[in-house]
Design a protein around this motif. Structure first.
Motif, mmCIF file in Angstrom:
data_model
loop_
_atom_site.group_PDB
_atom_site.id
_atom_site.type_symbol
_atom_site.label_atom_id
_atom_site.label_comp_id
_atom_site.label_asym_id
_atom_site.label_seq_id
_atom_site.Cartn_x
_atom_site.Cartn_y
_atom_site.Cartn_z
ATOM 1 N N PRO A 159 0.805 -1.227 0.000
ATOM 2 C CA PRO A 159 0.000 0.000 0.000
ATOM 3 C C PRO A 159 0.837 1.277 0.000
ATOM 4 O O PRO A 159 0.414 2.291 -0.565
ATOM 5 N N LEU A 160 2.023 1.242 0.620
ATOM 6 C CA LEU A 160 2.879 2.426 0.598
ATOM 7 C C LEU A 160 3.436 2.650 -0.804
ATOM 8 O O LEU A 160 3.504 3.791 -1.282
ATOM 9 N N ARG A 161 3.824 1.599 -1.481
ATOM 10 C CA ARG A 161 4.321 1.732 -2.852
ATOM 11 C C ARG A 161 3.226 2.308 -3.758
ATOM 12 O O ARG A 161 3.493 3.145 -4.621
ATOM 13 N N ALA A 176 4.837 6.308 -12.924
ATOM 14 C CA ALA A 176 5.415 5.032 -12.522
ATOM 15 C C ALA A 176 4.345 4.175 -11.865
ATOM 16 O O ALA A 176 3.441 4.680 -11.207
ATOM 17 N N GLN A 177 4.468 2.880 -12.032
ATOM 18 C CA GLN A 177 3.576 1.924 -11.386
ATOM 19 C C GLN A 177 4.128 1.551 -10.004
ATOM 20 O O GLN A 177 5.334 1.689 -9.759
ATOM 21 N N PRO A 178 3.272 1.096 -9.090
ATOM 22 C CA PRO A 178 3.734 0.763 -7.738
ATOM 23 C C PRO A 178 4.913 -0.200 -7.706
ATOM 24 O O PRO A 178 5.801 -0.070 -6.843
ATOM 25 N N HIS A 179 4.968 -1.168 -8.636
ATOM 26 C CA HIS A 179 6.060 -2.145 -8.589
ATOM 27 C C HIS A 179 7.399 -1.530 -8.996
ATOM 28 O O HIS A 179 8.446 -2.176 -8.836
ATOM 29 N N GLN A 180 7.379 -0.278 -9.495
ATOM 30 C CA GLN A 180 8.631 0.420 -9.810
ATOM 31 C C GLN A 180 9.161 1.210 -8.619
ATOM 32 O O GLN A 180 10.241 1.787 -8.703
ATOM 33 N N VAL A 181 8.418 1.239 -7.533
ATOM 34 C CA VAL A 181 8.799 1.978 -6.327
ATOM 35 C C VAL A 181 9.349 0.995 -5.297
ATOM 36 O O VAL A 181 8.701 -0.006 -4.973
ATOM 37 N N PHE A 182 10.544 1.297 -4.783
ATOM 38 C CA PHE A 182 11.191 0.446 -3.778
ATOM 39 C C PHE A 182 11.457 1.275 -2.522
ATOM 40 O O PHE A 182 12.041 2.364 -2.601
ATOM 41 N N VAL A 183 11.025 0.748 -1.381
ATOM 42 C CA VAL A 183 11.154 1.464 -0.112
ATOM 43 C C VAL A 183 12.433 1.024 0.580
ATOM 44 O O VAL A 183 12.708 -0.177 0.712
ATOM 45 N N VAL A 184 13.226 2.006 1.028
ATOM 46 C CA VAL A 184 14.522 1.743 1.670
ATOM 47 C C VAL A 184 14.635 2.592 2.933
ATOM 48 O O VAL A 184 13.887 3.550 3.116
ATOM 49 N N LEU A 357 5.565 1.295 10.434
ATOM 50 C CA LEU A 357 5.773 2.674 9.995
ATOM 51 C C LEU A 357 5.402 2.841 8.529
ATOM 52 O O LEU A 357 4.873 3.879 8.128
ATOM 53 N N GLN A 358 5.684 1.834 7.718
ATOM 54 C CA GLN A 358 5.294 1.917 6.312
ATOM 55 C C GLN A 358 3.771 1.980 6.172
ATOM 56 O O GLN A 358 3.246 2.730 5.342
ATOM 57 N N ALA A 359 3.072 1.207 6.997
ATOM 58 C CA ALA A 359 1.611 1.195 6.922
ATOM 59 C C ALA A 359 1.024 2.534 7.360
ATOM 60 O O ALA A 359 0.078 3.044 6.751
ATOM 61 N N VAL A 360 1.598 3.123 8.407
ATOM 62 C CA VAL A 360 1.130 4.434 8.863
ATOM 63 C C VAL A 360 1.390 5.484 7.786
ATOM 64 O O VAL A 360 0.520 6.310 7.474
ATOM 65 N N ALA A 361 2.588 5.453 7.198
ATOM 66 C CA ALA A 361 2.922 6.408 6.146
ATOM 67 C C ALA A 361 1.997 6.235 4.943
ATOM 68 O O ALA A 361 1.569 7.225 4.325
#
Length: 477
Positions: A159-161, A176-184, A357-361
């Protein structure tokens, strides 16, 4: 705060001045801690044996200067934004203008982890204006759902992506599509992930000069050859890079608001940079660390939005917009890189960022709170930037000239050529200020001198005037 008779017979200052000075010294020396409750007017007046109005005058001055915060019936507290003074340290070569071997580290040493911000610290959002209650409510909801108990996906919480992809399309023009976003976890983790995915170890990389020191440090640790390309009034000098370092396979740039000079990469230079990457088969890392904060006109579109050859890898951060303890950044890659980035993520990130934290964001962004927060901060930062600029204006005759760029979260103050910005930054740090020198951020040949100061956590013109006056006394010491 030590208990003693109210008036010092040897001190000719008025009683309220003495009380003010005593409390201020207790705060600056750390005897009164940030967030600590101070005695009520009635209790303190009784303790000192003075009239309540006398203590009130001292408290009102401390409130006006930002040392204290009134919280209604809860009482009066020491501000969490005031950093205690640090012990004065005498450098072995205090009068020398030569850069010490560990200059890159000492520039950041004042910004201690886990503590309160140092005055004029760079790279911090307005911590006093973070919507804590809303964030806490969203976090409580996510805790109750127990979704955060699962192992986080290495590429990021789905959901964050999705929320980031939708936000970037609206605000930065990035399709960009969600699968192109990477969380670090952080910007440096972004660099490590990209270098690993592209197998760039041993290759050459263009780095802006001057630039954010951790960029070059991280690339060297990742076994890349750093090639310094100068920045002028139009941004990165692409022609210089092509002529001097044609073998490079990577360029790391800050096109929206160059770090640290604040200039924006012009359209012509953007086209030249994209043409270079397309012709050479090279890659561009776009570090858009504070592109949302522009005070004249609309935020500039991202370089990635112009990328028709799929050579730009976009790096953004939530930590600089929301709060640094969040430790959430993200990378947007071209479609062709998704499989290799997926593999690199599993090798490099080791479990990803905490899912809670990712879910809250994700919820914060999806419900529109993030966009509203940025809009509010843009207005607030413009006001606080003006406060710092106004406080610095009287010192122009002393050789300090404010450079008001169109955006960003810090001010660059040019200093006269006969002044040593390295030495001044050292004196500022010894006095407790997180001020950086432009020379220390320069990787190659000597050039323009200056001092960098953060303004995002200034809360009043009085506070700005006081801090600048203290800073100038330290610089001239």
């Amino acid at each position: 705060m030590t208990k003693s008779p109210a008036q010092d017979p040897s001190n000719a200052a008025p009683l309220h001045e003495q009380i003010y000075a005593r409390i201020r010294a207790s705060i600056r020396q750390g005897q009164l801690k940030p967030g600590q409750r101070v005695p009520s007017l009635r209790a303190f007046a009784g303790e000192l044996g003075v009239a309540r109005g006398t203590v009130q005058v001292a408290y009102e001055r401390l409130l006006g200067e930002g040392y204290l915060i009134a919280r209604g019936p809860a009482g009066t507290f020491v501000s969490e934004q005031i950093a205690p003074s640090r012990p004065h340290r005498v450098a072995a070569a205090a009068g020398s203008s030569r850069t010490p071997p560990n200059q890159e580290l000492t520039e950041f040493s004042i910004e201690t982890e886990g503590g309160i911000p140092a005055p004029l610290q760079l790279g911090l959002p307005a911590l006093d204006e973070f919507p804590r209650k809303l964030w806490t409510r969203l976090m409580a909801r996510q805790v109750r759902s127990a979704g955060s108990l699962t192992r986080p996906a290495s590429a990021g919480f789905g959901p964050l992506r999705e929320a980031l992809a939708a936000y970037l399309q609206r605000s930065r023009g990035i399709d960009a599509q969600p699968h192109q976003v990477f969380v670090v976890p952080a910007y440096t983790a972004s660099l490590a992930l990209i270098v690993d995915a592209l197998r760039l170890a041993g290759e050459s990389a263009w780095v802006e000069d001057p630039s954010y020191p951790p960029t070059a440090q991280s690339l060297r640790r990742l076994n890349l050859q750093v090639r310094n390309v100068p920045v002028d009034d139009h941004g990165l000098d692409v022609d210089f890079g092509c002529q001097h370092f044609p073998e490079a396979r990577l360029a790391v740039v800050t096109p929206s608001h160059q770090s640290p000079t604040g200039v924006a990469l012009t359209l012509q230079r953007r086209v030249e940079l994209l043409d270079w990457a397309g012709e050479r088969g090279a890659w561009i890392i776009e570090d858009d660390y504070d592109g949302e904060f522009r005070y004249r006109g609309h935020p500039l579109p991202a370089l990635k939005s112009l990328d028709t050859c799929d050579r730009v890898i976009y790096c953004g951060t939530l930590s600089k917009v929301l709060y640094p303890g969040l430790r959430l950044a993200y990378v947007v890659v071209p479609q062709s890189l998704v499989p290799t980035m997926d593999l690199a993520c599993r090798r490099t990130v080791h479990g990803g960022c905490p899912e809670l934290l990712q879910a809250v964001a994700a919820e914060f962004i999806a419900q529109g709170h993030f966009a509203r927060h940025i809009k509010r901060m843009r207005t607030l930062y413009a006001r606080r930037r003006a406060m710092l600029a106004e406080a610095l204006a009287p010192y122009k005759t002393d050789g300090f000239t404010v450079c008001l760029q169109d955006g960003g979260m810090h001010l660059l103050v040019d200093v006269r050529d006969d002044l040593d910005d390295l030495a001044m930054a050292r004196r500022a740090r010894e006095a407790g200020f997180a001020v950086h020198s432009l020379t220390a951020w320069r990787q190659g040949a000597p050039g323009r001198r200056g001092l960098m100061m953060g303004f995002t956590n200034l809360r009043s013109q009085t506070e700005a005037d006081r801090l600048v006056a203290e800073l100038m006394r330290a610089l001239k010491a």
